[in-house]
Design a protein around this motif. Structure first.
Motif, PDB file in Angstrom:
ATOM      1  N   PHE A  37       0.845  -1.195   0.000  1.00 36.14           N
ATOM      2  CA  PHE A  37       0.000   0.000   0.000  1.00 36.14           C
ATOM      3  C   PHE A  37       0.883   1.249   0.000  1.00 36.14           C
ATOM      4  N   ARG A  38       1.852   1.270   0.888  1.00 34.84           N
ATOM      5  CA  ARG A  38       2.692   2.465   1.017  1.00 34.84           C
ATOM      6  C   ARG A  38       3.601   2.642  -0.189  1.00 34.84           C
ATOM      7  N   ASP A  41       1.725   4.109  -2.816  1.00 31.59           N
ATOM      8  CA  ASP A  41       1.419   5.496  -2.469  1.00 31.59           C
ATOM      9  C   ASP A  41       2.678   6.371  -2.526  1.00 31.59           C
ATOM     10  N   LEU A 398      -8.681   5.070   2.681  1.00 29.89           N
ATOM     11  CA  LEU A 398      -7.795   3.922   2.881  1.00 29.89           C
ATOM     12  C   LEU A 398      -6.508   4.337   3.584  1.00 29.89           C
ATOM     13  N   ARG A 399      -6.023   5.519   3.262  1.00 32.50           N
ATOM     14  CA  ARG A 399      -4.808   5.987   3.967  1.00 32.50           C
ATOM     15  C   ARG A 399      -5.054   6.026   5.466  1.00 32.50           C
ATOM     16  N   TYR A 402      -5.155   2.316   6.714  1.00 36.95           N
ATOM     17  CA  TYR A 402      -3.853   1.648   6.681  1.00 36.95           C
ATOM     18  C   TYR A 402      -2.900   2.229   7.724  1.00 36.95           C
ATOM     19  N   TYR A 407      -7.162  -3.179   8.270  1.00 31.74           N
ATOM     20  CA  TYR A 407      -7.386  -3.723   6.920  1.00 31.74           C
ATOM     21  C   TYR A 407      -8.855  -4.019   6.672  1.00 31.74           C
ATOM     22  N   LEU A 458      -6.585  -0.052  -6.084  1.00 29.91           N
ATOM     23  CA  LEU A 458      -6.578   0.063  -4.620  1.00 29.91           C
ATOM     24  C   LEU A 458      -6.644  -1.286  -3.898  1.00 29.91           C
ATOM     25  N   PRO A 461      -2.811  -4.099  -2.906  1.00 26.37           N
ATOM     26  CA  PRO A 461      -2.001  -4.499  -1.748  1.00 26.37           C
ATOM     27  C   PRO A 461      -2.468  -5.805  -1.114  1.00 26.37           C
TER      28      PRO A 461
END
Ligand code: MSP
Length: 514
Positions: A37-38, A41, A398-399, A402, A407, A458, A461
């Protein structure tokens, strides 16, 4: 947070006297989803995992097999590397505690504490109940019918040990928790730790002389370091300690997050910050204690023979379904039960019916009604704007989730949009518009393909493999699959799409699978 920041996340290091099971896979997959995810991002993420290879149990296991401890560790450590490959774990560093870099690190950390001028390490005599199986010391008051609370046998041991003066750290630890309210998650674990520390801390023994499989104590080779103090320093090893001037250490330390099971929260939230502070090293920013899995209502154990292996799950249900299930089925932090029924419900419901069917329906209509090309969107109605708006609003939500990490809530947000999109298909009925208003049909299918693009990017992850397939079906190039591409690279009208194929097959029960 988004773009250009850096993050360091760790799993615990796994004991080599055990074989990979669902518990290990859970911690690892959760860190992997976070890492992905990160990275998507725009963050630079260091992700470490590895194996915990010293201690009496390992020495005993090697002896029982008639091989040297190092050969035993080499063999078992490999099974954890193989687990990572099976789980599709993204780029990471696998650190073994028998590696030279770790021995250097643990030795240096010990020296830093011993030389801090506060007498935090001292030599004393100690008697305690010890469980070889748990590698844990117990107080008399903790024993249950003469055994460890885990049921393991204990023996009374008395030896000359080095001690860490934990008793002197109570106030500083409490002040640290106070000043860093996000240090421990979830809240229930934080309360547990704070009340444990408030109840008073005893010094802890940090060396052993009764066996030799470990890292020698600096300047006193009669002793080896107790496995926990040595093992915890692996997080520093991962960041390149003791090379504190290195780019790596300066960039990644202090660590952003230690992900651990709730059983080892005390080691990570009490001993570890005290060791770090005593060594003059900044403390990790956050520790999150996740819950434990049972199997069909029962605790997993080798003796019951109900231990779930990651391989068995993947072979039976598929990798992405397994990753989705463990992150969706329970609130992250709570305990959960693994059951075949619950898994099949998720596969056939959330994956096959909801997301899989949405993608298949929409992409098939694009093939049939738009000659297999991304349709051109015309003027948008309120309904179109609502659906697209919901898809576009996902990233900031989502940020937030997370960052916890939560989750299950991140996936809830995503599946709410999946449900919106399915409802929108039914309401707009593009198959009817095709005949009455082809331009409007194109707009509806455009809105839907854009929504699916957002979802696929999205969801990567959690389910990287199946979302890669879906993104292929949307003909999205590899360099437009990150979060920056969500707003920057809408689907180009006219782009040719390949024939869609189902990404989530239904799980069909056979007599053997139920
Ligand atoms: N070696 C120590 C960690 C040292 S970290 C400096 C250790 N290893 S372990 O292999 O026993 O456990 C590793 C992780 O697996 C822990 O986070 C533990 O909580 C997790 N799990 C083990 N069994 C589990 C379940 N049944 N369910 C969920 N996670 C569990 O502890």
């Amino acid at each position: 947070m988004p773009g250009g920041d850096k993050f360091y996340v760790t799993t615990p290091i796994y004991y080599v006297n055990d074989a990979p099971h669902l518990g290990h896979a859970y911690t690892t997959v959760s860190c992997d989803a976070l890492t992905r995810f990160r990275r998507l991002d725009g963050e630079d993420v260091l992700f470490t995992t590895g194996t915990d290879e010293h201690g009496q149990k390992v020495e005993n296991s090697a002896r029982a097999r008639g091989i040297a401890p190092q050969a035993f560790c080499d063999e078992v450590s490999q099974t954890f590397r193989a687990m990572n490959a099976l789980l599709g774990i993204d780029r990471h560093d696998f650190v073994r505690t028998t590696e030279e870099r770790h021995i250097r690190c643990a030795t240096e950390m010990w020296k830093r504490i011993a030389d801090n001028g506060q007498g935090d390490i001292y030599l004393g005599k100690y008697g305690y109940y010890y469980s070889v199986r748990d590698e844990t010391q117990y107080e008399e008051s903790e024993l249950v019918n003469g055994k460890a609370p885990t049921g393991a046998d204990v023996e009374w041991v008395e030896e000359e040990n080095y001690f860490f003066r934990l008793s002197a750290w109570q106030d500083r630890l409490l002040a640290f928790y106070e000043a860093n309210p996000d240090f421990i998650g979830p809240g229930v674990r934080r309360n547990e730790v704070v009340s444990f520390v408030k109840s008073g801390l005893k010094d802890v023994s940090i060396s052993r002389t009764s066996f030799s499989w470990g890292i020698p104590v600096p300047n006193d080779a009669r002793h080896i370091m107790y496995v926990w103090i040595e093992a915890l320093s692996v997080y520093l090893t991962g960041a390149g300690y003791p090379d504190i001037d290195s780019e790596k250490f300066r960039k990644y330390w202090p660590c952003s997050l230690h992900m651990v099971g709730k059983d080892i929260i005390r080691h990570h939230c009490v001993y570890w910050p005290a060791f770090l502070m005593a060594a003059g090293i900044p403390v990790t920013k956050r520790v999150f204690g996740h819950g434990w899995w049972t199997n069909e209502g029962q605790k997993m154990s080798k003796s019951v023979g109900n231990v779930i292996t990651p391989k068995a799950l993947i072979d039976k249900y598929g990798l992405d379904a397994m990753r989705y299930f463990v992150l969706r089925e329970l609130p992250f932090g709570a305990d959960g039960d693994f059951s075949h029924r619950a898994m099949v419900n998720r596969i056939n419901g959330d994956l096959a019916n909801d997301l899989g069917n949405l993608a298949q329906r929409v992409l098939s209509m694009v093939q049939r009604y738009c000659e297999g090309r991304v349709p051109k969107g015309g003027a948008l109605t309120d309904a179109d704007k609502t659906l697209l708006g919901a898809a576009q609003a996902l990233l900031p939500k989502l940020r937030t989730e997370y960052a916890v990490p939560a989750y299950h809530r991140a996936l809830d947000h995503l599946w709410a949009v999946v449900a919106d999109a399915n409802r929108y298909v039914d309401e707009q009925a593009p198959w009817a518009l095709r005949k009455t208003d082809p331009a409007r049909c194109d707009t509806v299918l455009y809105v839907l393909t854009e929504t699916i693009r957002h979802l696929a990017i999205l969801i990567q992850p959690v389910m990287p493999g199946s979302m890669a397939k879906l993104l292929d079906q949307l003909a999205i190039p590899a360099d437009r699959r990150d979060f920056a591409a969500l707003a920057a690279s809408p689907l180009p009208a006219g782009a040719a799409l390949p024939k869609p194929e189902g990404i989530f097959p239904r799980f069909v029960e056979t007599e053997a699978s139920a």
